[in-house]
Write an enzyme that holds these catalytic residues in place. Structure first.
Site, PDB file in Angstrom:
ATOM      1  N   CYS A  45      11.379 -10.917 -47.290  1.00 21.13           N
ATOM      2  CA  CYS A  45      11.541 -11.566 -48.354  1.00 21.13           C
ATOM      3  C   CYS A  45      12.858 -11.409 -49.015  1.00 21.13           C
ATOM      4  O   CYS A  45      13.701 -12.015 -49.434  1.00 21.13           O
ATOM      5  CB  CYS A  45      10.480 -11.337 -49.480  1.00 21.13           C
ATOM      6  SG  CYS A  45       8.698 -11.820 -49.039  1.00 21.13           S
TER       7      CYS A  45
HETATM    8  C1  BEZ Z   1       8.312  -8.947 -45.767  1.00 18.85           C
HETATM    9  O1  BEZ Z   1       8.473  -9.855 -46.439  1.00 18.85           O
HETATM   10  O2  BEZ Z   1       8.978  -8.337 -45.167  1.00 18.85           O
HETATM   11  C2  BEZ Z   1       6.679  -8.982 -45.539  1.00 18.85           C
HETATM   12  C3  BEZ Z   1       5.978  -9.438 -46.600  1.00 18.85           C
HETATM   13  C4  BEZ Z   1       4.685  -9.366 -46.137  1.00 18.85           C
HETATM   14  C5  BEZ Z   1       4.084  -9.230 -44.972  1.00 18.85           C
HETATM   15  C6  BEZ Z   1       4.733  -9.123 -43.893  1.00 18.85           C
HETATM   16  C7  BEZ Z   1       6.214  -8.929 -44.223  1.00 18.85           C
END
Ligand code: BEZ
Length: 209
Positions: A45
């Site tokens: 994200c």
């Molecule tokens: C991420 O943004 O890295 C992420 C968020 C939730 C689950 C897996 C990855």
């Protein structure tokens, strides 16, 4: 609630990183790129938020406002934005809506229980100035989105509206476009005086610049 292409994007009012935000009023006459995230302070994200901020001029050139959503509070988003700016070398200006109670995520079907009961998957909604949903895409939590594709589909939608054309596989701005089969040749002659290449009666390619 399941949302489809052509539906009116549901309106909502909520706290955000720019204060209280009423979605339809904030969108105004712009297109909107509305995209959801599982949580603040997560790696994928963070890169997606940074990429969107880096592309601010590209979105503005397409009269398109980015709007992020993550299932946390506005105060948490604001702290996270500092990390995004620091690690992605950018200056994030677009709003991120707060959705700690998941109301908007539920409204837009962003919670997919087999992935998580509480965190949103990576949904994309491209919404036009009439507030109609024009495109949806859904990515799992583990896969970051391709922002070239997001800009490409906005270009394709806007060109399709302006010229009444469709776009072929892997189309990029400037490539030839398709005259839809619903336009008979007699009408096409007026609409596309530059002519076309007819590979089949249903597959006509033309140049719209
Ligand atoms: C991420 O943004 O890295 C992420 C968020 C939730 C689950 C897996 C990855």
């Amino acid at each position: 609630m399941s949302l489809h292409i052509g539906d009116t994007a549901p309106d909502f009012s909520t706290d955000s990183t720019i204060g209280q935000l009423n979605f339809h009023a904030w969108a105004g006459d712009s297109w909107v790129f509305f995209f959801s995230h599982p949580a603040d302070f997560t790696p994928v994200c963070t890169t997606e938020m940074g990429r969107t901020a880096q592309l601010a001029e590209q979105f503005a050139a397409r009269n398109t406002k980015p709007l992020g959503l993550s299932t946390d509070t506005a105060a948490e988003h604001l702290k996270w934005i500092s990390d995004v700016n620091d690690t992605q070398h950018t200056d994030l200006k677009f709003p991120i809506v707060a959705d700690a109670d998941h109301k908007i995520a539920m409204l837009y079907d962003m919670i997919h229980p087999e992935e998580s009961d509480t965190a949103a998957v990576r949904s994309v909604f491209i919404i036009d100035p009439e507030k109609k949903i024009r495109l949806t895409m859904t990515y799992p939590m583990s896969v970051g989105r391709n922002f070239d594709e997001i800009l490409r589909v906005i270009d394709a939608l806007q060109l399709s509206d302006a010229k009444g054309i469709a776009t072929p596989a892997d189309w990029r701005a400037g490539d030839k476009v398709i005259i839809p089969p619903s336009i008979p040749n007699d009408d096409a002659k007026e609409l596309f005086p530059q002519g076309w290449e007819e590979l089949r009666p249903y597959l006509r390619l033309t140049d719209v610049g």
